[in-house]
Design a protein around this motif. Sequence first.
Motif, short mmCIF file in Angstrom:
data_model
loop_
_atom_site.label_atom_id
_atom_site.label_comp_id
_atom_site.label_asym_id
_atom_site.label_seq_id
_atom_site.Cartn_x
_atom_site.Cartn_y
_atom_site.Cartn_z
N GLY A 134 2.20 6.98 -14.78
CA GLY A 134 1.23 6.18 -13.96
C GLY A 134 0.44 7.38 -13.11
O GLY A 134 0.64 8.44 -13.24
N ILE A 135 -0.17 6.76 -12.08
CA ILE A 135 -1.02 7.66 -11.23
C ILE A 135 0.06 8.57 -10.50
O ILE A 135 -0.45 9.72 -10.20
CB ILE A 135 -2.16 7.14 -10.30
CG1 ILE A 135 -1.34 5.85 -9.73
CG2 ILE A 135 -3.08 6.45 -11.18
CD1 ILE A 135 -2.19 5.24 -8.59
N GLY A 136 1.30 8.17 -10.10
CA GLY A 136 2.06 8.63 -9.04
C GLY A 136 2.43 10.14 -10.01
O GLY A 136 2.54 11.13 -9.53
N ALA A 137 3.01 10.12 -11.18
CA ALA A 137 3.67 11.22 -12.03
C ALA A 137 2.20 12.21 -12.20
O ALA A 137 2.47 13.27 -12.13
CB ALA A 137 3.98 10.60 -13.19
N GLY A 167 0.89 -1.20 -0.04
CA GLY A 167 -0.12 0.12 0.08
C GLY A 167 0.90 1.27 -0.19
O GLY A 167 0.68 2.20 -0.64
N GLY A 168 1.84 1.12 0.73
CA GLY A 168 3.00 2.39 0.94
C GLY A 168 3.66 2.65 -0.26
O GLY A 168 3.97 3.72 -0.54
N LEU A 169 3.79 1.87 -1.04
CA LEU A 169 4.45 2.10 -2.51
C LEU A 169 4.23 3.19 -3.24
O LEU A 169 4.68 3.79 -3.88
CB LEU A 169 4.28 0.55 -3.29
CG LEU A 169 5.44 -0.39 -2.92
CD1 LEU A 169 5.51 -1.47 -4.03
CD2 LEU A 169 6.96 0.28 -2.91
N LEU A 170 2.64 3.20 -3.06
CA LEU A 170 2.11 4.50 -3.92
C LEU A 170 2.86 5.53 -3.62
O LEU A 170 3.09 6.55 -4.37
CB LEU A 170 0.55 4.34 -3.45
CG LEU A 170 -0.26 3.51 -4.36
CD1 LEU A 170 -1.61 3.19 -3.50
CD2 LEU A 170 -0.47 4.11 -5.82
N SER A 171 3.04 5.86 -2.17
CA SER A 171 3.81 7.07 -1.88
C SER A 171 5.39 7.17 -2.75
O SER A 171 5.53 8.13 -3.27
CB SER A 171 4.22 7.06 -0.45
OG SER A 171 3.08 7.10 0.32
N GLY A 172 5.73 6.09 -2.75
CA GLY A 172 7.28 5.90 -3.59
C GLY A 172 7.08 6.29 -5.01
O GLY A 172 7.79 6.97 -5.69
N ALA A 173 5.80 5.62 -5.30
CA ALA A 173 5.50 5.66 -6.88
C ALA A 173 5.26 7.34 -7.22
O ALA A 173 5.75 7.28 -8.38
CB ALA A 173 4.31 4.94 -7.21
N VAL A 174 4.82 8.16 -6.64
CA VAL A 174 4.92 9.47 -6.83
C VAL A 174 5.99 9.89 -7.13
O VAL A 174 6.28 10.82 -8.10
CB VAL A 174 4.07 10.22 -5.81
CG1 VAL A 174 3.76 11.64 -6.12
CG2 VAL A 174 2.61 9.82 -5.44
#
Lengths: 317, 334
Positions: free
Chosen positions: B285-288, B268-275
Motif C-alpha cells: 500500500g502507500i505506507g510500505a 486520518g491518523g491511521l495512515l501513520s499506523g499504516a506506514v
Amino acid sequence: MSTKTDKIDRLGELTAAKQDEHGVSLWTEAFRRVRRNPTALVGIAILVIFVLVAIIGPWVAPYSPTDFIGKGEVRSGQGIIPGPSAEHWLGYDHQGRDELSRLLVGARQTLLVGIISTLIGLTIGALVGGIAGAAAGLGGRVGRAVDSVLMRIVDMLLALPSLLLAVSIAALLGASLTTVMIAVGVVSVPIFARLLRGAMVAQANSDYVLAATSLGVKRTKIAIGHILPNSLAPVIVQATLTLATAIIEAAALSFLGLGNPDSATPEWGLMLAEAQRFLDIRPGLAIYPALGIIITALGFTLLGEAMREALDPKLRK
Amino acid sequence: MIRFIVRRLLQLIPTLFGLSILLFIWLRRLPGGPETAILGERGTPELRAQIRKNLGLDEPLLIQYGRFMKRMLKLDLGTSISTKREVMTEFLERFPGTVELTITAMIIAIGVGIPLGYLAARRRGSFLDSASVGGSLIGICVPVFFLAYVLKAIFSENLQLFPSSGRQDPTLGATRITNFFVLDGLMTREWDAALDALWHLILPGIALASIPLAIIVRITRASVLEVLSEDYVRTAQSKGLNERTIRGRHILRNAMLPIVTVIGLLTGGLLSGAVLTETVFAFSGIGAFLYEAISNRDYPVLMGFIMIIAVFYVLVNLLVDVSYSLIDPRVRVR
C-alpha cells in the motif's frame, strides 16, 4: 495600587465572606485525589522505578553497554546470538554487547527523549496557544485576527498525519536522536496549542475575569496572572500523556530508520527497532526493550489519566 | 446543509495553500536540495548545474513557486527516483490497498470498540469494565510495529493461520479491475481470490486497529457514562420504554457525537499506523511505499504522497464535521 486593594477589600465586605475563610485550591485538592487513586499510585510507582533506573543505570550495569564483549560468540548472520547465561542474564545483543547493561543504561536516553520532545512541544505549543488564547479572550478585533491566523497555522500542522510530519522533519534534519526529539516534539505542538487556547477562551468568559476587568486590572495582567494559571490543568495532563506517546513515537521513527544511525549509545526505541531483524533468532532482544517502553508508557498514561480525573472540576465534591 | 459544506470547502483553501508553501520550502531546504533529490548522491557538479537550470532553480523564488503550484494543480507530482514512474501512478496503484486495510482496521475498531465501551459503561465496576479499561490503556502503549511483528510471529509463522505478507496469493492469478482486491474478486466472481485477499487483511488490520480500538472503547465508555446520568434516560426508563429503544434512541444517539469526532480523527491518523503495519507485513500500500521512499531518500515520492495524504486527511475531517450535523441537529444552527 492601594486603591485596588481597597476595592477588593470592599468587595469582600459586600459578599459578606469571612476574613479567614478560604477553600482548598484546585491543586491541593487534585494532589489529594491523585494520592488516593490506586491506579495513579501504580503509575507513580512505575515512573519512580523508571527514573531511578535512568539515574543509577550506568552504575549498576554489570558491563559496559558499548563493549563488544561477546563478539566472538555472536554470528548474527548465521543465526547465532547466545541467550541468557549466568554471566549475561539477558544474553548478548546482535553485536555481542551485554543486553542487560544496554537496557539499564538505555533507560536514561529513553527518558531524555520523552522529556525533551515533550518540552519542545509544550513550550512552542503553549506559547502559540497562550498568545492565541489571550488574544481571542481579551483582544477585541485585532485579538481575534491574531488568534485566527495562529490557529490556521496550527490547523495546517494538524492537516498532516503525525508520523508523516515527523518524517518530513526528519528528512530535513537527517537521521539522529536530536532529529527524533525535534520531530516528535513538533508533532505535539498543535495539540498543546489547541488545548491551551481552548481552555483560555473558556476561562475568558468567567466571572472572575469580569470582576478583574471591572476593577481596572490591565488586560495583559488578566491574561497572564488570572486566565493562564487557571487554564494550565489540561495542558499539564496532556504533557504527562505526551511523555508516553513521545517514547512510542520515537521508537517508530527509529524503526523507520530515522533514529540515531549509530547504535553505540543504547536507547530502548532504537534497540527495539534494531532487534526486529533478529526476531526469528532471539525474540527476547525485541521483547525486553518493548516491555520497557510499554511499561513506562503505561506509567505515564496511568498518572496522566488519574490527574485528568483529579483536576476535573465536575468531579469535585 | 449544502451551504455548510461549501463554506467548509472554502476554508480548506487557505490551509492547503499554506501547506503547499510549507512543502515548497521543505523541498528546497532538504539536504542537497532538489537536484540531490533527483540525482541522488551520485550527481556531478555539471549535472547538478544542468538540473538546476532545467528545473528553473536559478529563477526568482516567486516564479519557482508559481510553477510548482501549476504542476500541483495539474496533479503532476513528478517522477519517482527509485522506480522511474510517475508519482501519481504509483499512488493510484497502491492507494486501494491502504484503503482496504484502513477500512478493515476501522471495522474491527468500531465493531469491537463501541459495543465493548457501551457494555463497560453499563456494567460499571464489573470485571468486563476493568478489563476493557485496563486493556485499552495497555493497547495505547504498545508500539504498533512491535504488535505487528508479534501477531505475525504467533499467528502466521507459528500457527500458520494467516499469511505473513502481501495482499493476495499471486499464484491465484486474480483479475484486476479496480485494484481493490476484495472488490475485484467479488466483481469477477472469483470468490477464492476475494477470500484470499480478505484473509491477507486480517492480521495487518488487527495490528492497525489496536490504537483506534483502545481509544474508541474509552471514549464510548466515558460518553455513555455521561449520557446515562442524564434525566431523559431516567425518564425513558420510568415510562417503561423497552431496553432496545432506550439504548438506540436515547443513549447511543446522544453518546455518538464525541465518538464520531474521535473516529474521524483516527481515520486520518491511521495512515501513520499504516506506514508501520504495511512495512511489517510487506503489504503493498502507500505506507510500505512511503517507508521505501524514506530509506531511498525518494523525495518526489515523499512530497507527492504527503501532499495527497494531507488533502485526503483534510477531506476526512470535513466528512466528520458533516456527519456531526447529521447526528446532532444543534450543530447545524451554527
